[in-house]
Motif scaffolding. Sequence first.
Motif, PDB file in Angstrom:
ATOM      1  N   GLU A 155       0.827  -1.212   0.000  1.00 57.54           N
ATOM      2  CA  GLU A 155       0.000   0.000   0.000  1.00 57.54           C
ATOM      3  C   GLU A 155       0.857   1.255   0.000  1.00 57.54           C
ATOM      4  O   GLU A 155       0.545   2.240  -0.685  1.00 57.54           O
ATOM      5  N   ARG A 156       1.961   1.236   0.727  1.00 56.80           N
ATOM      6  CA  ARG A 156       2.863   2.387   0.723  1.00 56.80           C
ATOM      7  C   ARG A 156       3.403   2.638  -0.690  1.00 56.80           C
ATOM      8  O   ARG A 156       3.473   3.794  -1.138  1.00 56.80           O
ATOM      9  N   ALA A 157       3.741   1.569  -1.404  1.00 55.48           N
ATOM     10  CA  ALA A 157       4.249   1.721  -2.768  1.00 55.48           C
ATOM     11  C   ALA A 157       3.181   2.311  -3.688  1.00 55.48           C
ATOM     12  O   ALA A 157       3.464   3.200  -4.509  1.00 55.48           O
ATOM     13  N   VAL A 158       1.941   1.827  -3.568  1.00 52.13           N
ATOM     14  CA  VAL A 158       0.845   2.345  -4.395  1.00 52.13           C
ATOM     15  C   VAL A 158       0.624   3.830  -4.133  1.00 52.13           C
ATOM     16  O   VAL A 158       0.488   4.641  -5.069  1.00 52.13           O
ATOM     17  N   LEU A 159       0.608   4.207  -2.862  1.00 58.81           N
ATOM     18  CA  LEU A 159       0.320   5.594  -2.513  1.00 58.81           C
ATOM     19  C   LEU A 159       1.482   6.530  -2.818  1.00 58.81           C
ATOM     20  O   LEU A 159       1.272   7.698  -3.166  1.00 58.81           O
ATOM     21  N   ARG A 160       2.710   6.036  -2.734  1.00 57.96           N
ATOM     22  CA  ARG A 160       3.851   6.871  -3.121  1.00 57.96           C
ATOM     23  C   ARG A 160       3.796   7.216  -4.603  1.00 57.96           C
ATOM     24  O   ARG A 160       4.180   8.317  -5.009  1.00 57.96           O
ATOM     25  N   ALA A 161       3.321   6.279  -5.399  1.00 61.02           N
ATOM     26  CA  ALA A 161       3.185   6.560  -6.829  1.00 61.02           C
ATOM     27  C   ALA A 161       2.108   7.606  -7.077  1.00 61.02           C
ATOM     28  O   ALA A 161       2.236   8.460  -7.955  1.00 61.02           O
ATOM     29  N   ALA A 162       1.022   7.545  -6.290  1.00 61.98           N
ATOM     30  CA  ALA A 162      -0.089   8.490  -6.458  1.00 61.98           C
ATOM     31  C   ALA A 162       0.200   9.837  -5.808  1.00 61.98           C
ATOM     32  O   ALA A 162      -0.244  10.886  -6.297  1.00 61.98           O
ATOM     33  N   PHE A 163       0.962   9.823  -4.704  1.00 64.39           N
ATOM     34  CA  PHE A 163       1.262  11.043  -3.944  1.00 64.39           C
ATOM     35  C   PHE A 163       2.773  11.113  -3.717  1.00 64.39           C
ATOM     36  O   PHE A 163       3.269  10.788  -2.633  1.00 64.39           O
TER      37      PHE A 163
END
Length: 254
Positions: free
Chosen positions: A227-235
């Motif tokens: 989830e951290r990886a997904v959100l770092r890409a988005a934000f």
Amino acid sequence: MTADPRARSFDTAAAQYASARPSYPPALLDAVEELSGRRLVGARVADVGAGTGIATALLCARGAEVIAVEPGAAMARQCREALPGVPVVLGDGNALPLVGSSFDLVTYAQSWQWTHPAQSVPEALRVLRPAGALAIWWNTTAFDVPWIRAQRERIARATRGTAPAPATRPGDEDAVRLAGLTGLRVARRQLRWSRTVSLDVHLGNIGSRSAFLLLDEGRRRAFFAAERAVLRAAFPDEVVEETYVVDLLVALRP
């Protein structure tokens, strides 16, 4: 409030809950005053399932005289530390340790679902003064925000292994029925708001939910790494705007 292990799980993460969980917008307490027909200044309030005191603090800031009722010892300690001037008692929403006809308002912020309404509704009515009110509310999912809707689906698959229920909000009649308040005079208000937090705080908020607190450590670590990886890409700046819809129900004592 219940023997449900999900409700008791919050004691294992009381500090995380206090630091990461969202509060509520000022408009919420404006709506509580409007729908209950009385101001909070000077009102005697029992905040039940108070947790670490997030809503309790807001009620106090509005001038209410508040007693916090919380079943979890660790959560209650956090509440006492945050609000040393507020009485905090260990108690169950299904059997309130409070004198009858002694409160103007009984509130449940994010905690009504852990009670049994067949018991908790009569208990709330018992401790309310004539013309008193029961107010319950939740920060709920803003289904129309694409990234929040997608995250909701990932959380459901990680914690339940299935897709979540359809992204809909119940109508007023169903909301009253689901809350166990049928037969009372109930008003509803829904309020949209948002807060901006760091990625770490956002993940801490998600991780303080009962579904993750009861998940085995390996699965929990795997979810949050992904989830951290997904959100770092988005934000990429690691700043996240969380959007909520507060769902408020206010029931008047007959």
